[in-house]
Design an enzyme around this catalytic site. Structure first.
Site, PDB file in Angstrom:
ATOM      1  N   GLU A  35       4.155  -6.622   1.475  1.00  9.94           N
ATOM      2  CA  GLU A  35       3.565  -6.910   0.164  1.00  9.94           C
ATOM      3  C   GLU A  35       3.499  -5.662  -0.716  1.00  9.94           C
ATOM      4  O   GLU A  35       2.428  -5.300  -1.198  1.00  9.94           O
ATOM      5  CB  GLU A  35       2.142  -7.465   0.346  1.00  9.94           C
ATOM      6  N   PRO A  36       4.595  -4.984  -0.964  1.00  6.17           N
ATOM      7  CA  PRO A  36       4.523  -3.778  -1.793  1.00  6.17           C
ATOM      8  C   PRO A  36       4.320  -4.133  -3.266  1.00  6.17           C
ATOM      9  O   PRO A  36       4.892  -5.098  -3.762  1.00  6.17           O
ATOM     10  CB  PRO A  36       5.894  -3.129  -1.588  1.00  6.17           C
ATOM     11  N   GLY A  37       3.486  -3.369  -3.927  1.00  2.00           N
ATOM     12  CA  GLY A  37       3.295  -3.535  -5.370  1.00  2.00           C
ATOM     13  C   GLY A  37       3.653  -2.248  -6.074  1.00  2.00           C
ATOM     14  O   GLY A  37       4.723  -2.097  -6.670  1.00  2.00           O
ATOM     15  N   ARG A  38       2.767  -1.273  -5.947  1.00  2.00           N
ATOM     16  CA  ARG A  38       2.946   0.011  -6.627  1.00  2.00           C
ATOM     17  C   ARG A  38       4.300   0.664  -6.349  1.00  2.00           C
ATOM     18  O   ARG A  38       4.942   1.186  -7.258  1.00  2.00           O
ATOM     19  CB  ARG A  38       1.834   0.961  -6.184  1.00  2.00           C
ATOM     20  N   GLY A  53       0.767  -1.241   0.000  1.00  2.10           N
ATOM     21  CA  GLY A  53       0.000   0.000   0.000  1.00  2.10           C
ATOM     22  C   GLY A  53       0.792   1.282   0.000  1.00  2.10           C
ATOM     23  O   GLY A  53       0.190   2.357  -0.077  1.00  2.10           O
ATOM     24  N   ARG A 102      -6.523   3.937 -14.917  1.00  4.71           N
ATOM     25  CA  ARG A 102      -6.509   4.640 -13.622  1.00  4.71           C
ATOM     26  C   ARG A 102      -7.104   6.047 -13.674  1.00  4.71           C
ATOM     27  O   ARG A 102      -7.861   6.411 -12.779  1.00  4.71           O
ATOM     28  CB  ARG A 102      -5.102   4.657 -13.030  1.00  4.71           C
ATOM     29  N   CYS A 115     -14.824   5.459 -27.029  1.00  6.59           N
ATOM     30  CA  CYS A 115     -16.062   6.245 -27.066  1.00  6.59           C
ATOM     31  C   CYS A 115     -16.702   6.329 -25.691  1.00  6.59           C
ATOM     32  O   CYS A 115     -17.732   5.701 -25.421  1.00  6.59           O
ATOM     33  CB  CYS A 115     -17.013   5.650 -28.091  1.00  6.59           C
ATOM     34  N   GLU A 116     -16.084   7.061 -24.801  1.00 11.11           N
ATOM     35  CA  GLU A 116     -16.583   7.333 -23.458  1.00 11.11           C
ATOM     36  C   GLU A 116     -16.054   8.711 -23.084  1.00 11.11           C
ATOM     37  O   GLU A 116     -14.872   8.988 -23.296  1.00 11.11           O
ATOM     38  CB  GLU A 116     -15.983   6.362 -22.426  1.00 11.11           C
TER      39      GLU A 116
END
Ligand SMILES: *Cc1c(COP(=O)(O)O)cnc(C)c1O
Length: 420
Positions: free
Chosen positions: A274-277, A240, A313, A344-345
């Site tokens: 548990e680092p990801g980012r 996190g 994101r 197309c959004e």
């Protein structure tokens, strides 16, 4: 952005390779990862905990490309997975299953069987029914499941509401007041060995106070269990940690380590992280090319070849990613512009109100694309997913080919003629 991505003579580089060369060779949109940046980010974590009994289990969901996993596995990393598919990726990349922890609120039978067969290090159990099912499947397969109980310390991690996980109303973990009952259950059910307790309060933490509060509660719980002679071997602080973005400075791994060790260092058991980012995010970017520049009423748009299907994101979390010209200088004056894709959004944007000078054909780099970038990409609007390239020094490798259009309907059939 990571120093591995820097301007040299007004050309933005990935390590020693100009990004315009990468675009010319591999096309756009293209994710570009720096091997040395990945290694440096991982090493910063290990170094911050040097001399402590700490295991860094990189969260595969941030970026599961085999090349990324391989780089980290060679550094000795363990892995935090949230599905059987991620376990298969780790194994395909040469990762060690005995360094794998399995998180997630809804582990399916097939995934549990597979993980038991691979003898992974630990299942982080998030509910009573999951505990019971895990016990049944362990008995059925003749395996022993090492487990940790994931508690939910009811703190707000502070990130976007979709990525905050530590409140009671979230689907994750077990409320602290119920965790004791679950521990007793875990110690009586067959096929299980209770090894630890875990928590993960959310993602993109830009301050450490919520973590400190959560880990204090976790530590209290561990001490209670230890005084009841429950033989715990590890405590898992989750992931996190945020990254610098939009002028906000994230805590460094060293600052993070101080908080973790203050809370958990005295427990005398191994600490799992548990680092990801924080490892993968700044080690990558998304390279895209401007197709059109459109003057709307009171708004100008850079229409680029990457879209929300490539990098979700901004659309999903209103996340900010810096957007940089690959060629600096020489351009006309910068002006406010929205960088948007072909999907197309109206929500399809990479950045709004940026100050950029762009012309059709220009290349842009969307920073911090190494985590939750490619992994969240889709084929929406029948768009093939981007290529992924890894750079190390002067070398580049295509670590995932761009998808072909024909591959998009692989596995599909029409209904065909009715059979009599
Ligand atoms: C997503 C997740 C992580 C990684 O989070 P980051 O914000 O990428 O560090 C770690 N542990 C668990 C249980 C997760 O769900």
């Amino acid at each position: 952005m990571n120093p591995a991505f820097a301007y040299r003579k007004e050309r933005l580089h990935a390590e020693d390779v100009p990004l315009d060369d990468i675009a010319a060779r591999y096309g756009t949109p293209c994710y570009v990862y720096s091997r040395s940046a990945l290694e440096a980010r991982y090493d910063a974590f290990s170094a911050a905990f040097a001399g402590q009994p700490v295991r860094v289990c990189y969260a595969v969901k941030a970026n599961g490309n085999l090349a990324v996993l391989d780089v980290l596995a060679r550094r000795g990393a363990g892995f935090d997975i949230v599905s059987g598919g991620e376990l298969a990726r780790v194994l395909a990349a040469g990762g060690d299953p005995r360094k794998v922890v399995f998180s997630g609120a809804c582990k399916l039978d097939e995934e549990i069987r597979y993980a038991l067969a691979q003898d992974i290090a630990c299942f982080n159990v998030e509910s009573e029914p999951e505990l019971a099912r895990l016990s049944e499947l362990a008995v059925e397969t003749g395996c022993e499941a090492r487990i940790a109980i994931r508690v939910n310390p009811d703190v707000e991690a502070g990130g976007h509401r979709h990525i905050s996980t530590g409140r009671r109303e979230h689907k994750f973990g077990i409320a602290l007041e119920d965790a004791g009952t679950l521990v007793v259950r875990a110690m009586t059910l067959p096929g299980l060995r209770l090894d630890g307790v875990a928590c993960h309060i959310g993602s993109q933490m830009m301050g450490l106070e919520p973590l400190a509060a959560a880990l204090d509660q976790l530590a209290d719980f561990v001490r209670t269990l230890q005084s009841d002679n429950v033989p715990l071997r590890h405590v898992d602080a989750g992931g996190g940690l945020g990254i610098d973005h939009h002028g906000q400075v994230a805590p460094t791994p060293a600052e993070y380590a101080r908080v973790v060790l203050d809370a958990l260092g005295g427990l005398g058991i191994e600490i799992v992280l548990e680092p990801g980012r924080a490892i993968a995010g700044p080690a990558g970017l998304l390279l895209t090319r401007v197709a059109y520049v459109k003057q709307g009423h009171g708004r100008k748009f850079a229409l680029v070849d990457a879209a929300m299907n490539d990098l979700l994101r901004p659309a999903l979390y209103e996340a900010w990613h810096d957007i940089l010209p690959v060629r600096a200088g020489a351009a006309p004056d910068a002006e406010p512009i929205d960088v948007v894709g072909p999907v197309c959004e109206t929500g399809d944007f990479l950045g709004r109100d940026r100050s950029l000078a762009v012309r059709p054909g220009d290349l842009l780099a969307v920073a911090d694309g190494g985590a939750y970038g490619f992994v969240m990409s889709s084929n929406y609007n029948a768009r093939p997913r981007a290529s992924e390239v890894m750079v190390a020094g002067t070398q580049t490798r295509l670590v995932r080919r761009r998808e072909t259009v024909a591959s998009l309907w692989h596995g599909e059939t029409t209904f065909g003629e009715a059979e009599e």
